[in-house]
Structure formats: C-alpha cells, structure tokens
Design a protein around this motif. Sequence first.
Motif, mmCIF file in Angstrom:
data_model
loop_
_atom_site.group_PDB
_atom_site.id
_atom_site.type_symbol
_atom_site.label_atom_id
_atom_site.label_comp_id
_atom_site.label_asym_id
_atom_site.label_seq_id
_atom_site.Cartn_x
_atom_site.Cartn_y
_atom_site.Cartn_z
ATOM 1 N N ASN A 7 0.856 -1.179 0.000
ATOM 2 C CA ASN A 7 0.000 0.000 0.000
ATOM 3 C C ASN A 7 0.902 1.242 0.000
ATOM 4 O OD1 ASN A 7 -1.802 2.049 0.485
ATOM 5 N ND2 ASN A 7 -2.710 1.124 2.305
ATOM 6 N N GLY A 8 1.119 1.805 -1.169
ATOM 7 C CA GLY A 8 1.999 2.967 -1.304
ATOM 8 C C GLY A 8 1.551 4.157 -0.478
ATOM 9 N N ALA A 9 0.249 4.342 -0.344
ATOM 10 C CA ALA A 9 -0.257 5.454 0.467
ATOM 11 C C ALA A 9 0.119 5.261 1.933
ATOM 12 C CB ALA A 9 -1.769 5.578 0.316
ATOM 13 N N ALA A 10 0.104 4.033 2.403
ATOM 14 C CA ALA A 10 0.494 3.757 3.789
ATOM 15 C C ALA A 10 1.986 3.981 3.984
ATOM 16 C CB ALA A 10 0.115 2.333 4.172
ATOM 17 N N VAL A 11 2.785 3.562 3.018
ATOM 18 C CA VAL A 11 4.236 3.802 3.113
ATOM 19 C C VAL A 11 4.500 5.300 3.218
ATOM 20 C CG1 VAL A 11 6.436 3.606 1.883
ATOM 21 C CG2 VAL A 11 4.858 1.649 1.941
ATOM 22 N N TRP A 54 -2.838 3.162 7.539
ATOM 23 C CA TRP A 54 -2.140 2.509 8.644
ATOM 24 C C TRP A 54 -1.748 1.073 8.318
ATOM 25 C CZ3 TRP A 54 -0.300 5.163 12.550
ATOM 26 C CH2 TRP A 54 -0.849 6.420 12.814
ATOM 27 N N HIS A 55 -2.078 0.599 7.122
ATOM 28 C CA HIS A 55 -1.865 -0.798 6.738
ATOM 29 C C HIS A 55 -0.923 -0.887 5.542
ATOM 30 C CE1 HIS A 55 -5.644 -0.695 8.960
ATOM 31 N NE2 HIS A 55 -5.393 -1.938 9.280
ATOM 32 N N LEU A 56 0.197 -1.582 5.713
ATOM 33 C CA LEU A 56 1.183 -1.673 4.630
ATOM 34 C C LEU A 56 0.768 -2.628 3.525
ATOM 35 C CD1 LEU A 56 4.644 -1.639 6.461
ATOM 36 C CD2 LEU A 56 3.341 0.265 5.477
ATOM 37 N N GLY A 57 -0.193 -3.498 3.778
ATOM 38 C CA GLY A 57 -0.603 -4.464 2.774
ATOM 39 C C GLY A 57 -2.028 -4.268 2.304
ATOM 40 N N LEU A 58 -2.232 -4.526 1.027
ATOM 41 C CA LEU A 58 -3.572 -4.547 0.425
ATOM 42 C C LEU A 58 -3.842 -5.977 -0.025
ATOM 43 C CD1 LEU A 58 -3.367 -1.331 -1.766
ATOM 44 C CD2 LEU A 58 -4.520 -1.595 0.443
ATOM 45 N N ARG A 69 -9.710 -5.876 3.147
ATOM 46 C CA ARG A 69 -8.836 -5.311 2.120
ATOM 47 C C ARG A 69 -7.478 -4.887 2.683
ATOM 48 N NH1 ARG A 69 -6.600 -4.867 -2.731
ATOM 49 N NH2 ARG A 69 -6.588 -2.783 -3.595
ATOM 50 N N TYR A 70 -7.435 -4.521 3.970
ATOM 51 C CA TYR A 70 -6.252 -3.883 4.545
ATOM 52 C C TYR A 70 -5.575 -4.801 5.555
ATOM 53 C CZ TYR A 70 -9.014 -0.328 2.365
ATOM 54 O OH TYR A 70 -9.768 0.353 1.452
ATOM 55 N N ALA A 71 -4.262 -4.971 5.415
ATOM 56 C CA ALA A 71 -3.512 -5.896 6.267
ATOM 57 C C ALA A 71 -2.192 -5.269 6.700
ATOM 58 C CB ALA A 71 -3.255 -7.191 5.507
ATOM 59 N N PHE A 72 -1.610 -5.837 7.707
ATOM 60 C CA PHE A 72 -0.306 -5.423 8.222
ATOM 61 C C PHE A 72 -0.334 -4.003 8.800
ATOM 62 C CE2 PHE A 72 0.584 -8.676 5.001
ATOM 63 C CZ PHE A 72 1.312 -9.583 5.755
ATOM 64 N N VAL A 73 -1.162 -3.832 9.827
ATOM 65 C CA VAL A 73 -1.249 -2.552 10.529
ATOM 66 C C VAL A 73 0.067 -2.301 11.269
ATOM 67 C CG1 VAL A 73 -2.342 -3.532 12.607
ATOM 68 C CG2 VAL A 73 -2.699 -1.123 12.029
ATOM 69 N N VAL A 74 0.519 -1.043 11.290
ATOM 70 C CA VAL A 74 1.817 -0.730 11.900
ATOM 71 C C VAL A 74 1.743 0.367 12.960
ATOM 72 C CG1 VAL A 74 3.187 -1.532 9.942
ATOM 73 C CG2 VAL A 74 2.405 0.850 10.022
ATOM 74 N N ALA A 103 9.080 -3.462 2.475
ATOM 75 C CA ALA A 103 8.555 -2.131 2.796
ATOM 76 C C ALA A 103 8.639 -1.882 4.299
ATOM 77 C CB ALA A 103 7.115 -1.995 2.304
ATOM 78 N N ALA A 104 8.241 -2.868 5.103
ATOM 79 C CA ALA A 104 8.312 -2.730 6.560
ATOM 80 C C ALA A 104 9.758 -2.590 7.014
ATOM 81 C CB ALA A 104 7.646 -3.928 7.236
#
Length: 118
Positions: A7-11, A54-58, A69-74, A103-104
């Motif tokens: 998720n580029g927006a999360a990055v 807040w989620h690095l994965g889609l 849809r959203y995974a890997f909350v950081v 990414a993480a």
Amino acid sequence: MARYSVNGAAVAHVRDLIAKRQYVLESDWGDAQPAAVVQNAYLDRHSWAEYASWHLGLTEGATDETKARYAFVVGDLRRVHRSGLIACAYRAAEWRHKQVELAAHDLLQELDRTAGIE
C-alpha cells in the motif's frame, strides 16, 4: 493463501509520521495494536482512506472499503510503533510476502535513523 501488494499510500503516511517524530520506540505490540473495537471507532470518525493509511498491505481480490482489504497494521491509529513495523516485517517474511516485508524493513530502518538508533 492470501496475496498482498504494498500500500503505497500507507508507506508515504508512515514516512510522514516518522519525519514528524510521531512514533513510539518501545511498546508491546500485542498490547499496542488496535483492537477491532478501536478500529471500528476510528472508522466512525475517519475515512476508509485514512484507515487504509495505517496498513502496509492490500489484500489482492478483496473489496475496497472493507477491513478484509487492509492488512499489516503498523500503528495504534495515532502513531507508528517500532514494534508494529518489526511485527509486520516478521509476519510478512514468515508467510513469504516479500514486498510487504521489504517495505516494513525499509520503514524500520528509516525510523531507526531518525530516532538515532544505531
């Protein structure tokens, strides 16, 4: 097994939080990660785009504007947690989601540089 894209927006959001020093360096991620009730309350007051940031994965194939849809909350939905980035990198590596893992990892290195962790 589910497949994920980064998720580029999360990055970008996490990078912005790091630059603004909106992070927690020491936390127990098991306690800090937002519970479902906290996520629901957040969604009552914020957009799906803000939630997604807040989620690095889609999750590939999942419908937009669903929690699936959203995974890997950081973060705790206020600040990014170093322990959250570590957990994300570890889980992504464990399940071979290489792009999310990298990414993480990159964000963790950026946080450590910013915080002066050697």
